[in-house]
Design a protein around this motif. Structure first.
Motif, PDB file in Angstrom:
ATOM      1  N   THR A  87      -7.121   6.700  -5.724  1.00  0.00           N
ATOM      2  CA  THR A  87      -6.981   5.594  -4.775  1.00  0.00           C
ATOM      3  C   THR A  87      -7.608   4.337  -5.353  1.00  0.00           C
ATOM      4  O   THR A  87      -8.464   4.395  -6.241  1.00  0.00           O
ATOM      5  CB  THR A  87      -7.664   5.932  -3.443  1.00  0.00           C
TER       6      THR A  87
ATOM      7  N   ASN B 260      -2.158  -1.372  -3.528  1.00  0.00           N
ATOM      8  CA  ASN B 260      -3.201  -0.354  -3.381  1.00  0.00           C
ATOM      9  C   ASN B 260      -2.609   1.026  -3.170  1.00  0.00           C
ATOM     10  O   ASN B 260      -1.550   1.179  -2.535  1.00  0.00           O
ATOM     11  CB  ASN B 260      -4.107  -0.685  -2.194  1.00  0.00           C
TER      12      ASN B 260
ATOM     13  N   GLU C 176      -7.095  -0.184  -6.238  1.00  0.00           N
ATOM     14  CA  GLU C 176      -6.210  -1.309  -6.523  1.00  0.00           C
ATOM     15  C   GLU C 176      -5.605  -1.202  -7.921  1.00  0.00           C
ATOM     16  O   GLU C 176      -6.301  -0.894  -8.894  1.00  0.00           O
ATOM     17  CB  GLU C 176      -6.992  -2.623  -6.414  1.00  0.00           C
TER      18      GLU C 176
ATOM     19  N   SER D 204       0.856  -1.191   0.000  1.00  0.00           N
ATOM     20  CA  SER D 204       0.000   0.000   0.000  1.00  0.00           C
ATOM     21  C   SER D 204       0.882   1.228   0.000  1.00  0.00           C
ATOM     22  O   SER D 204       1.869   1.297   0.745  1.00  0.00           O
ATOM     23  CB  SER D 204      -0.914   0.019   1.232  1.00  0.00           C
TER      24      SER D 204
END
Length: 425
Positions: free
Chosen positions: A401, A422, A403, A320
């Motif tokens: 934002t 992500n 995936e 992330s």
């Protein structure tokens, strides 16, 4: 294009003298930085030393080797044995110097150009070489197809060199280059008839393409066991092609453009939107009623080798990241064959859900890795704002934002590893 009109624009007040002065000042400043006022003439002795030096000739040879793409190699017909008894070298581009050099080439070529015929002769010392031009790239002036068939029948293998030709002042019959478009992407003139009749002899046949654009060659792809895409390989192109044909160099080039099956598929490219993917694969009716397959003949990034490669161990330095953050994607590449070879590892990214339609994949990194048999190497790519940004509906660059899917493979279709990370608030 602008001298007379610009004077009128200034006189009419549409362009100010300040704008003209600014542009002139920029040009003069660059010339001062380059030292053109202190040294306005070239160093003649340096020019003699540098121009067409052995170092630059070797660079031309290596560039041709690296750029050649092996499109097909059924039953490992290539590389050929150097102790082969006889070989037929056929085709309009087998011994044509200008056609290897591409557009914007001088009518008079001062240096020696190594054609494919020359390159094969340079490679073989005792092999009987049967050369026939066969036909011209375009037009009906030359028809030596029967002669080419006889040459193929009495040879152990046939190398047929086809493709496109550059504009030449003497006949004004170019098929490639600025201002020389084509209505189809098929081979012109009698070239298709030539290759079909040579193939019909039963002699193992290899096609070498010398051309400046992607060509539609479905019959060749379906029937000819080995196909080499040489593009415009330059002054040492014949040696480079021979190096590939006889295995002194392992091909490692990849296609920078998609090859369609037919011109009717255009535009055809790897980074299409999901809507096109849906209609080609799942939509009602036939995508193309007259084609067996709706996909490309050879996809973007495609290219074969005389060895094999294994991809493994995909990992991310961070699963992330924030909008301006970065993650490093790493994988391992191993040469699992018996020859030294190079592989172009390609990394593609897909934004899974976005506010505007995004492509199914986009190339965001690639690296050519050369490995000895059994050797492995780690390959890494850094992904951040520059690689992930997109234009939103207001044409602003943003990273949204969500995936992001990562695909690593040998071509845009031959994906070997998949993963995701992500972007968070």
């Amino acid at each position: 294009g602008y001298f007379h009109e610009m004077i009128e624009n200034v006189n009419e007040g549409k362009v100010s003298m300040e704008v003209i002065d600014r542009s002139v000042r920029r040009v003069l400043e660059q010339k001062f930085k380059l030292g053109l006022f202190e040294n306005p003439f070239v160093d003649a002795e340096k020019a003699k030393k540098v121009s067409h030096s052995e170092e630059n000739q070797n660079l031309a040879l290596n560039a041709a080797r690296e750029g050649i793409v092996l499109l097909k190699n059924e039953n490992s017909l290539l590389p050929l044995r150097k102790n082969i008894s006889s070989i037929a070298v056929i085709g309009p581009n087998a011994d044509d110097e200008l056609n290897q050099l591409g557009d914007y080439t001088s009518d008079v070529i001062l240096q020696d150009i190594v054609t494919v015929l020359d390159g094969i002769k340079n490679k073989l010392s005792s092999t009987k070489i049967n050369y026939v031009r066969g036909c011209d790239v375009i037009g009906d002036n030359l028809n030596e197809i029967d002669k080419a068939v006889k040459a193929a029948k009495k040879s152990d293998v046939a190398v047929v060199v086809l493709g496109e030709n550059e504009w030449q002042r003497k006949d004004n019959k170019g098929t490639s280059g600025e201002g020389y478009d084509v209505a189809t992407l098929e081979l012109t003139g009698h070239q298709k008839e030539l290759i079909q009749k040579v193939y019909a002899t039963g002699t193992p046949t290899i096609v070498v393409l010398i051309n400046g654009r992607a060509l539609a060659i479905p019959w060749i792809s379906e029937n000819i066991p080995a196909i080499v895409e040489a593009w415009y390989p330059g002054e040492k192109g014949g040696d480079a092609v021979a190096d590939i044909l006889f295995g002194d160099v392992n091909p490692s080039g990849k296609l920078p453009v998609t090859f369609p099956r037919n011109v009717g598929q255009l535009p055809v490219y790897y980074n299409y939107k999901l809507s096109k993917s849906y209609w080609l694969n799942e939509g009602w009716g036939n995508s193309y009623a007259d084609l067996k397959e709706s996909g490309p003949l050879y996809e973007f990034g495609f290219g074969l080798s005389y060895t094999t490669f294994e991809y493994s161990n995909l990992s991310f330095s961070a699963n992330s990241i924030r909008k301006y953050g970065k993650t490093t994607v790493t994988c391992e590449l191993k040469n699992t064959g018996e020859r030294t070879g190079g592989e172009v590892v390609q990394l593609y990214v897909r934004d899974k859900i976005s506010s505007v339609a995004r492509p199914v994949k986009e190339l965001k990194g690639f690296e050519k890795i050369k490995l000895e048999p059994g050797e492995s190497k780690q390959v890494s790519f850094e992904l951040g704002y520059k690689e992930l940004k997109m234009l939103d509906k207001n044409l602003n660059w943003v990273v949204e934002t969500g995936e992001f899917e990562i695909m690593i493979g040998s071509s845009s279709e031959d994906i070997r590893l998949n993963g995701s990370f992500n972007v968070i608030n």
